[in-house]
Scaffold this motif. Structure first.
Motif, PDB file in Angstrom:
ATOM      1  N   TRP A 163       0.921  -1.204   0.190  1.00  0.00           N
ATOM      2  CA  TRP A 163      -0.092  -0.053  -0.106  1.00  0.00           C
ATOM      3  C   TRP A 163       0.902   1.295  -0.120  1.00  0.00           C
ATOM      4  N   GLU A 164       1.933   1.306   0.893  1.00  0.00           N
ATOM      5  CA  GLU A 164       2.485   2.467   1.126  1.00  0.00           C
ATOM      6  C   GLU A 164       3.534   2.757  -0.460  1.00  0.00           C
ATOM      7  N   HIS A 165       3.999   1.622  -1.025  1.00  0.00           N
ATOM      8  CA  HIS A 165       4.600   1.753  -2.041  1.00  0.00           C
ATOM      9  C   HIS A 165       3.641   2.093  -3.390  1.00  0.00           C
ATOM     10  N   LEU A 166       2.592   1.720  -3.448  1.00  0.00           N
ATOM     11  CA  LEU A 166       1.661   1.971  -4.568  1.00  0.00           C
ATOM     12  C   LEU A 166       1.108   3.387  -4.359  1.00  0.00           C
ATOM     13  N   SER A 167       0.548   3.626  -3.187  1.00  0.00           N
ATOM     14  CA  SER A 167      -0.402   4.707  -3.007  1.00  0.00           C
ATOM     15  C   SER A 167       0.480   6.279  -2.771  1.00  0.00           C
ATOM     16  N   GLY A 168       1.774   6.061  -2.367  1.00  0.00           N
ATOM     17  CA  GLY A 168       2.852   7.306  -2.324  1.00  0.00           C
ATOM     18  C   GLY A 168       2.322   8.292  -1.430  1.00  0.00           C
ATOM     19  N   GLY A 169       1.637   8.193  -0.525  1.00  0.00           N
ATOM     20  CA  GLY A 169       1.164   9.359   0.372  1.00  0.00           C
ATOM     21  C   GLY A 169      -0.076   8.994   1.011  1.00  0.00           C
ATOM     22  N   PRO A 170      -0.442  10.027   1.742  1.00  0.00           N
ATOM     23  CA  PRO A 170      -1.626   9.991   2.658  1.00  0.00           C
ATOM     24  C   PRO A 170      -2.781   9.647   1.840  1.00  0.00           C
ATOM     25  N   ALA A 171      -3.842   8.912   2.289  1.00  0.00           N
ATOM     26  CA  ALA A 171      -5.153   8.551   1.581  1.00  0.00           C
ATOM     27  C   ALA A 171      -6.310   9.352   2.079  1.00  0.00           C
ATOM     28  N   GLN A 172      -7.355   9.353   1.440  1.00  0.00           N
ATOM     29  CA  GLN A 172      -8.780   9.678   1.790  1.00  0.00           C
ATOM     30  C   GLN A 172      -9.636   8.617   1.342  1.00  0.00           C
ATOM     31  N   PRO A 173     -10.945   8.832   2.026  1.00  0.00           N
ATOM     32  CA  PRO A 173     -11.942   7.705   1.645  1.00  0.00           C
ATOM     33  C   PRO A 173     -12.542   8.299   0.233  1.00  0.00           C
ATOM     34  N   LEU A 174     -13.089   7.018  -0.405  1.00  0.00           N
ATOM     35  CA  LEU A 174     -13.538   7.386  -1.886  1.00  0.00           C
ATOM     36  C   LEU A 174     -14.690   6.932  -1.764  1.00  0.00           C
ATOM     37  N   ILE A 175     -15.749   7.799  -2.066  1.00  0.00           N
ATOM     38  CA  ILE A 175     -17.279   7.866  -1.992  1.00  0.00           C
ATOM     39  C   ILE A 175     -17.621   7.560  -3.454  1.00  0.00           C
ATOM     40  N   LEU A 176     -18.318   6.473  -3.698  1.00  0.00           N
ATOM     41  CA  LEU A 176     -18.997   6.225  -5.121  1.00  0.00           C
ATOM     42  C   LEU A 176     -20.388   6.426  -4.905  1.00  0.00           C
ATOM     43  N   LYS A 177     -21.035   7.051  -5.695  1.00  0.00           N
ATOM     44  CA  LYS A 177     -22.480   7.264  -5.959  1.00  0.00           C
ATOM     45  C   LYS A 177     -22.918   6.333  -6.867  1.00  0.00           C
ATOM     46  N   VAL A 178     -23.911   5.325  -6.552  1.00  0.00           N
ATOM     47  CA  VAL A 178     -24.449   4.387  -7.354  1.00  0.00           C
ATOM     48  C   VAL A 178     -25.724   4.573  -7.251  1.00  0.00           C
ATOM     49  N   LYS A 179     -26.639   4.840  -8.315  1.00  0.00           N
ATOM     50  CA  LYS A 179     -27.951   4.598  -8.145  1.00  0.00           C
ATOM     51  C   LYS A 179     -28.746   5.533  -7.064  1.00  0.00           C
ATOM     52  N   GLY A 180     -28.093   6.594  -6.773  1.00  0.00           N
ATOM     53  CA  GLY A 180     -28.661   7.665  -5.593  1.00  0.00           C
ATOM     54  C   GLY A 180     -28.069   7.192  -4.230  1.00  0.00           C
ATOM     55  N   ARG A 181     -27.073   5.962  -4.186  1.00  0.00           N
ATOM     56  CA  ARG A 181     -26.640   5.418  -2.838  1.00  0.00           C
ATOM     57  C   ARG A 181     -25.010   5.895  -2.758  1.00  0.00           C
ATOM     58  N   GLU A 182     -24.550   6.032  -1.753  1.00  0.00           N
ATOM     59  CA  GLU A 182     -23.166   6.084  -1.691  1.00  0.00           C
ATOM     60  C   GLU A 182     -22.502   5.052  -1.032  1.00  0.00           C
ATOM     61  N   VAL A 183     -21.354   4.557  -1.627  1.00  0.00           N
ATOM     62  CA  VAL A 183     -20.634   3.489  -1.059  1.00  0.00           C
ATOM     63  C   VAL A 183     -19.074   4.040  -0.851  1.00  0.00           C
ATOM     64  N   GLU A 184     -18.710   3.657   0.239  1.00  0.00           N
ATOM     65  CA  GLU A 184     -17.487   4.294   0.818  1.00  0.00           C
ATOM     66  C   GLU A 184     -16.510   3.303   0.668  1.00  0.00           C
ATOM     67  N   ILE A 185     -15.411   3.493   0.374  1.00  0.00           N
ATOM     68  CA  ILE A 185     -14.103   2.882   0.325  1.00  0.00           C
ATOM     69  C   ILE A 185     -13.162   3.426   1.156  1.00  0.00           C
ATOM     70  N   PRO A 186     -12.597   2.999   2.166  1.00  0.00           N
ATOM     71  CA  PRO A 186     -12.192   3.489   3.350  1.00  0.00           C
ATOM     72  C   PRO A 186     -10.887   4.334   3.044  1.00  0.00           C
ATOM     73  N   GLN A 187      -9.975   3.910   1.887  1.00  0.00           N
ATOM     74  CA  GLN A 187      -8.698   4.483   1.438  1.00  0.00           C
ATOM     75  C   GLN A 187      -8.692   4.538   0.107  1.00  0.00           C
ATOM     76  N   PHE A 188      -7.953   5.580  -0.299  1.00  0.00           N
ATOM     77  CA  PHE A 188      -7.910   5.838  -1.797  1.00  0.00           C
ATOM     78  C   PHE A 188      -6.832   6.686  -2.069  1.00  0.00           C
ATOM     79  N   ARG A 189      -6.051   6.561  -3.054  1.00  0.00           N
ATOM     80  CA  ARG A 189      -4.926   7.749  -3.452  1.00  0.00           C
ATOM     81  C   ARG A 189      -4.245   7.118  -4.440  1.00  0.00           C
ATOM     82  N   ASN A 190      -4.062   7.825  -5.498  1.00  0.00           N
ATOM     83  CA  ASN A 190      -2.989   7.747  -6.748  1.00  0.00           C
ATOM     84  C   ASN A 190      -3.765   6.439  -7.467  1.00  0.00           C
ATOM     85  N   GLY A 191      -4.907   6.411  -7.442  1.00  0.00           N
ATOM     86  CA  GLY A 191      -5.847   4.920  -8.298  1.00  0.00           C
ATOM     87  C   GLY A 191      -5.859   3.830  -7.650  1.00  0.00           C
TER      88      GLY A 191
END
Length: 378
Positions: A248-276
């Motif tokens: 994770w540290e190697h690929l992300s390269g820095g501090p992460a933030q949650p990713l919120i996906l909006k799918v058909k009016g709902r929110e799906v949260e991915i806890p950590q996301f950075r650099n794809g």
């Protein structure tokens, strides 16, 4: 082929997260890139070197002092940059280099996350009785930053497609400079989307306000980072957890933030996301009432998923197992790389109960996805 310059997702306020910097007296980006090559921090890449003058052009223009005076008109902002090309070519690394050297207020943010924030702020404006909800939201962004640096511009949602034209026009009119990376040439944004003809003026705006540059490199650095590396860790213990942290540290390269996906009016949260790269546990994705549409949205948004703590599957967690099968199918079809920790090898994860036969395909896919050469390249 020579690169061608083209002219022509809550009531919270927009947060200042990302890169806000005011560093003074910095070297040129070209010099800094050369220093990192010399130190062995990065490997020289002619395609990356070729686009550095474009980043430096913007940085240098923004660094010029603004002459004050009652009758003096502020100089026009420099053209931004739309940098597109295959996955893993170093676009995000170049963007980080650029943003780190700016001495004006700048924000570095994933495009998908930015658009989620815009929709949330517009919803709050409507709740406050503001009829034209987009204008004050865009104007607030323009007051906060001089540069918006986006990771992975892509338009897949019709709600995004219907507002980006006016949103960006307001930002550009206010003097905001936009620099973005993308896997697609501008003309392919929102390709085959519903009511795409209403979206086309946005493409013209991009071409007018930004230099469009294709990063043509034979090297896939993200893939190379996983080349020959173990990506499936078992059993689940402190050793495998440490290995996951290192990946994770190697690929992300820095501090992460949650990713919120909006799918058909709902929110799906991915806890950590950075650099794809996204990071979640098995129960984050399979222990909740998620379905194929949610997993498809995830697979289309991220390039690598780090999935931790996959348990043994069977009668006791049959519903979670079904979701896991659907998740793996979505990742497989999208070509999304998977790094995971699991209780056992793929063939031994699901050995009793209804669904064992169907899981054989999933186990086979998990094996195939461990190959260093497997995955999408664009």
């Amino acid at each position: 082929m020579k690169p061608q310059a083209t002219t022509g997702d809550d009531p919270r306020p927009l947060p200042p997260s990302g890169a806000i910097g005011y560093q003074q007296g910095m070297s040129s980006l070209i010099d800094l890139y050369a220093q990192r090559v010399a130190s062995g921090e990065i490997t020289v890449d002619p395609a990356q070197e070729a686009v550095l003058p474009e980043f430096e052009r913007i940085r240098a223009e923004l660094a010029k002092p603004v002459k004050k005076g009652f009758f003096r008109k502020a100089p026009p902002p420099p053209k931004g940059l739309y940098l597109w090309g295959g996955v893993g070519r170093g676009k995000s690394m170049l963007m980080d280099l650029f943003v780190d050297q700016l001495d004006v207020p700048a924000r570095r943010v994933h495009f998908h996350a930015f658009m989620q924030e815009i929709h949330t702020a517009m919803h709050q404006a409507r709740q406050d009785g503001i009829e034209d909800s987009l204008a004050p939201v865009a104007e607030k962004v323009a007051k906060e930053v001089k540069v918006l640096a986006f990771d992975e511009m892509q338009i897949t949602d019709i709600t995004d497609a219907m507002i980006v034209g006016r949103l960006f026009q307001i930002l550009f009119d206010a003097g905001v400079v936009v620099v973005t990376t993308s896997n697609r040439v501008p003309d392919d944004l929102y390709k085959n989307g519903l009511n795409r003809q209403l979206f086309l003026p946005f493409i013209d705006i991009l071409k007018d306000k930004m230099c469009v540059w294709e990063l043509v490199s034979p090297n896939d650095y993200r893939q190379n980072r996983l080349q020959g590396e173990e990506v499936y860790f078992t059993p689940i213990d402190e050793a495998s957890r440490q290995k996951i942290r290192e990946v994770w540290e190697h690929l992300s390269g820095g501090p992460a933030q949650p990713l919120i996906l909006k799918v058909k009016g709902r929110e799906v949260e991915i806890p950590q996301f950075r650099n794809g790269v996204a990071r979640a546990t098995f129960y984050d994705l399979c222990g909740k009432m998620l379905g194929a549409g949610d997993y498809l949205a995830l697979a289309e948004t991220v390039k690598v998923l780090i999935l931790e703590d996959i348990p043994r599957l069977g009668r006791s967690n049959f519903n979670e197992a079904k979701r896991f099968v659907t998740l793996i199918d979505a990742l497989y079809e999208a070509g999304t790389r998977l790094v995971c920790s699991a209780a056992d090898q793929p063939e031994s994860l699901y050995i009793e109960g209804e669904g064992v036969f169907e899981f054989e395909r999933t186990a086979s896919r998990l094996r195939e996805m461990q190959s260093a050469s497997w995955g999408k390249d664009g």
